[in-house]
Enzyme design. Sequence first.
Site, PDB file in Angstrom:
ATOM      1  N   CYS A   1     -23.074  -1.852   9.003  1.00 32.63           N
ATOM      2  CA  CYS A   1     -24.115  -0.830   9.079  1.00 32.63           C
ATOM      3  C   CYS A   1     -24.853  -0.897  10.411  1.00 32.63           C
ATOM      4  CB  CYS A   1     -25.143  -1.061   7.978  1.00 32.63           C
ATOM      5  SG  CYS A   1     -24.420  -1.151   6.356  1.00 32.63           S
TER       6      CYS A   1
ATOM      7  N   ARG B   1     -19.865   1.606  15.495  1.00 27.99           N
ATOM      8  CA  ARG B   1     -19.826   0.477  14.554  1.00 27.99           C
ATOM      9  C   ARG B   1     -19.073   0.841  13.273  1.00 27.99           C
ATOM     10  NH1 ARG B   1     -23.954  -3.460  15.367  1.00 27.99           N
ATOM     11  NH2 ARG B   1     -24.105  -3.856  13.144  1.00 27.99           N
TER      12      ARG B   1
ATOM     13  N   TRP C   1     -22.065   1.352   6.132  1.00 26.28           N
ATOM     14  CA  TRP C   1     -20.657   0.986   6.004  1.00 26.28           C
ATOM     15  C   TRP C   1     -20.588   0.211   4.687  1.00 26.28           C
ATOM     16  CZ3 TRP C   1     -17.388  -3.354   6.113  1.00 26.28           C
ATOM     17  CH2 TRP C   1     -16.052  -3.063   6.439  1.00 26.28           C
TER      18      TRP C   1
ATOM     19  N   ASN D   1     -29.023  -3.989   7.219  1.00 24.74           N
ATOM     20  CA  ASN D   1     -27.647  -4.324   7.580  1.00 24.74           C
ATOM     21  C   ASN D   1     -27.434  -5.766   7.159  1.00 24.74           C
ATOM     22  OD1 ASN D   1     -25.153  -4.801   8.744  1.00 24.74           O
ATOM     23  ND2 ASN D   1     -26.008  -5.183  10.775  1.00 24.74           N
ATOM     24  N   GLY D   2     -26.448  -6.002   6.291  1.00 24.97           N
ATOM     25  CA  GLY D   2     -26.170  -7.364   5.838  1.00 24.97           C
ATOM     26  C   GLY D   2     -25.760  -7.355   4.379  1.00 24.97           C
TER      27      GLY D   2
ATOM     28  N   GLU E   1       2.525 -14.075  13.033  1.00 21.01           N
ATOM     29  CA  GLU E   1       1.347 -13.320  13.464  1.00 21.01           C
ATOM     30  C   GLU E   1       1.055 -13.560  14.954  1.00 21.01           C
ATOM     31  OE1 GLU E   1      -0.257 -10.903  12.530  1.00 21.01           O
ATOM     32  OE2 GLU E   1      -2.196 -10.999  13.515  1.00 21.01           O
TER      33      GLU E   1
ATOM     34  N   LYS F   1       0.969 -10.606  17.855  1.00 20.49           N
ATOM     35  CA  LYS F   1      -0.143 -10.392  18.794  1.00 20.49           C
ATOM     36  C   LYS F   1       0.387 -10.330  20.223  1.00 20.49           C
ATOM     37  CE  LYS F   1      -2.537  -9.224  16.608  1.00 20.49           C
ATOM     38  NZ  LYS F   1      -2.518  -9.080  15.212  1.00 20.49           N
TER      39      LYS F   1
ATOM     40  N   GLU G   1       2.426  -7.007  20.791  1.00 24.98           N
ATOM     41  CA  GLU G   1       1.715  -5.720  20.805  1.00 24.98           C
ATOM     42  C   GLU G   1       0.700  -5.608  21.942  1.00 24.98           C
ATOM     43  OE1 GLU G   1      -0.576  -4.697  17.297  1.00 24.98           O
ATOM     44  OE2 GLU G   1      -1.291  -6.731  17.037  1.00 24.98           O
TER      45      GLU G   1
ATOM     46  N   HIS H   1      20.751 -22.279  13.118  1.00 25.74           N
ATOM     47  CA  HIS H   1      21.668 -21.322  12.474  1.00 25.74           C
ATOM     48  C   HIS H   1      21.899 -20.105  13.357  1.00 25.74           C
ATOM     49  CE1 HIS H   1      21.638 -23.743   8.891  1.00 25.74           C
ATOM     50  NE2 HIS H   1      20.312 -23.746   8.917  1.00 25.74           N
TER      51      HIS H   1
ATOM     52  N   LYS I   1      -4.488   2.369  15.583  1.00 25.46           N
ATOM     53  CA  LYS I   1      -5.168   1.398  14.718  1.00 25.46           C
ATOM     54  C   LYS I   1      -4.728   1.564  13.266  1.00 25.46           C
ATOM     55  CE  LYS I   1      -8.051  -1.837  13.610  1.00 25.46           C
ATOM     56  NZ  LYS I   1      -7.538  -3.195  13.834  1.00 25.46           N
TER      57      LYS I   1
HETATM   58  C1  AGP Z   1      -1.864  -5.540  13.838  1.00 26.13           C
HETATM   59  O1  AGP Z   1      -2.403  -6.073  14.976  1.00 26.13           O
HETATM   60  C2  AGP Z   1      -1.445  -4.159  13.856  1.00 26.13           C
HETATM   61  N1  AGP Z   1      -2.001  -3.323  14.774  1.00 26.13           N
HETATM   62  C3  AGP Z   1      -0.721  -3.603  12.652  1.00 26.13           C
HETATM   63  O2  AGP Z   1       0.394  -4.393  12.459  1.00 26.13           O
HETATM   64  C4  AGP Z   1      -1.524  -3.519  11.329  1.00 26.13           C
HETATM   65  O3  AGP Z   1      -1.769  -4.795  10.846  1.00 26.13           O
HETATM   66  C5  AGP Z   1      -0.698  -2.712  10.309  1.00 26.13           C
HETATM   67  O4  AGP Z   1      -0.505  -1.412  10.795  1.00 26.13           O
HETATM   68  C6  AGP Z   1      -1.338  -2.679   8.950  1.00 26.13           C
HETATM   69  O5  AGP Z   1      -2.596  -2.061   8.959  1.00 26.13           O
HETATM   70  P1  AGP Z   1      -3.543  -2.123   7.701  1.00 26.13           P
HETATM   71  O6  AGP Z   1      -3.926  -3.537   7.490  1.00 26.13           O
HETATM   72  O7  AGP Z   1      -4.691  -1.242   8.068  1.00 26.13           O
HETATM   73  O8  AGP Z   1      -2.772  -1.579   6.536  1.00 26.13           O
END
Ligand code: AGP
Length: 607
Positions: free
Chosen positions: A2, A28, A75, A101-102, A479, A483, A486, A502, A602
């Site tokens: 928020c 935000r 939010w 906010n909190g 993961e 990172k 991407e 393998h 995103k």
């Molecule tokens: C992660 O850094 C990504 N940009 C992407 O893999 C993301 O995690 C994926 O699209 C899933 O998104 P969500 O958690 O909003 O479903």
Amino acid sequence: MCGIFGCVLKNGDVANVIHSSLKRLEYRGYDSVGEATLDKGVLFVKKDVGKIDEVHATHDLDALPGKIGIGHTRWATHGAPTKLNAHPHTDCEDQIAVVHNGIIENFSVLKKELEDSGHVFKSRTDTEVIAHLVEQKMREGQTLRDSVLEAVKRLEGSYAIAVISAKEPDKIVCARRESPLTLGVGENGVYFASDIPAFLPLTNKAVIVENGELVVLSETEYTIWKISDLKPVIREPKTIDWTPEMAEKQGYPYFMLKEIMEQPLALRNTLRLQEHYLELMSTFLDRAGQLFLVACGTSYHACLAASYIFSKLAFHVTTPVIASEFTEQQGKSVNIDSTMLAVSQSGETADTLAAVETARQRAATIMGLTNTIGSTLTRVSRVYIGQQSGPEIGVAATKTFTAQLCVLSQLALRLAKMRGKISQDEIDFLEARVIRIPDTVETILKTQEEKIKDLAKKYKNKTCFFFLGRGISYATALEGRLKLMEIACVPAISFPAGESKHGPISLVEPGFPVIFVCAKDETRKTLIGNIMEMKARGATIIAICEEDDDEIKCLADDFIEVPKEIPEVLSPIPYIVPLQMFAFHMALERGLDPDKPRNLAKSVTVR
Ligand code: AGP
């Protein structure tokens, strides 16, 4: 999270100032908006669900009278995004208004107590208790300042609040614990806000309110006291020379860096989840026959890690599935006894929602874990948990990944308890360790950044990396690899370390960089074997290991340290942090903008 803003002006109406300042807090993230002003001893409130422009179009936010007022962008955490749940919240007599906010952790207990003494609540939020607590004290004859003081002493959790009352219409009382709160001191009045950008065009003289402080704002001055003993605090304003763009990122050059750095705070908020949500979801998990953990990208990696955690703590077999493959791979096996826990930061990922739809059509029980209350996932889930990480702007998921892991570990622990699968001592130990996780992450962020910057300089021209781990660390390795790919656009391959021989080891030649996630767990001996096989072929080894792990440090060419004695099931949370940081600095070294990765969005709302 928020956003709050408000001010006491010397001249002119406050409503349009609040309106335009809330617009500057839009970054935000929010789902509803509201304003309250005071004029001639009368309180005026306008609020609704929607973006500021939409709410303004229907309610004319600028039409509120008066020189003093407070505003809020909400939010949702407690209670769905509805008009009644939007802030400001008022007391029984509509004399007092509060923005917050909190998260108030003990709001159910306080609400019950207030209802028992006759207070009537209009919303389902945690915030409304504050309005009634202040009302209670003012009824007993206390001033607004002292009533707020007494009220906040009863609150557990985090808050930045601002309160106005028609009975003392010349002031705003604010208080802060953990959630951010800043004052702005201008020619035409005094302002408060969650973030500096809200008032930056009005003044660049800012005062940061610290934890545990209470403030009274009037049109010419501000006064600060310590909440604990009412000792006055003298703090002069500082001149802020940030551009509005820098201010949105709280001084960080990139959202991704800001979000990596705010993980300790975000994790503390996630740990404030209401006990009953965890209880409810673990009851459903306990009943689940076949349990699918379904997600995409980073959220899938959280599911994969969770499959190890559920198995190790609760002896519960789960099936982690990449959402876009769910229908093909598992669709036909879903039935009324199946349960799906869908994990999605945005709650809007099309592939995840399509998998949910497949499962729904076959009568499975749907549960959700998301960062976005009010998202489609929350609407289609029988039960859901909001992870409370605050909005994530960076395309690369960082703070939301560690928060997902935090929730999933807590669920596994609850399930283990219910099923009596591990000893009480072990449960107590792990519960205590979960609480310390934000501090562990903080230590890594404080101690390892310089070293990681150097590593990024050293490895910036490498054209391919391996990311390896065994057991739960395989999820961390996946993961870390995502990172790097991407954000820094470096090809990278990840597989369980045991799979090297393998096939993939054929890629290794002298100097080939291999990142090993070396959590101290039962896989250690075999992992060391895997490091040796890579070294024998001339690979360069970069290890993420515990600070006292001399054996691994001796084998590695470079290492990044995490604090010692991290329990295996919690290890992905601290171990991913250096890898997020590594990807970020690799991107910078390679001249890329970490907030704008090529070809990515995103939230992926197409299939
Ligand atoms: C992660 O850094 C990504 N940009 C992407 O893999 C993301 O995690 C994926 O699209 C899933 O998104 P969500 O958690 O909003 O479903």
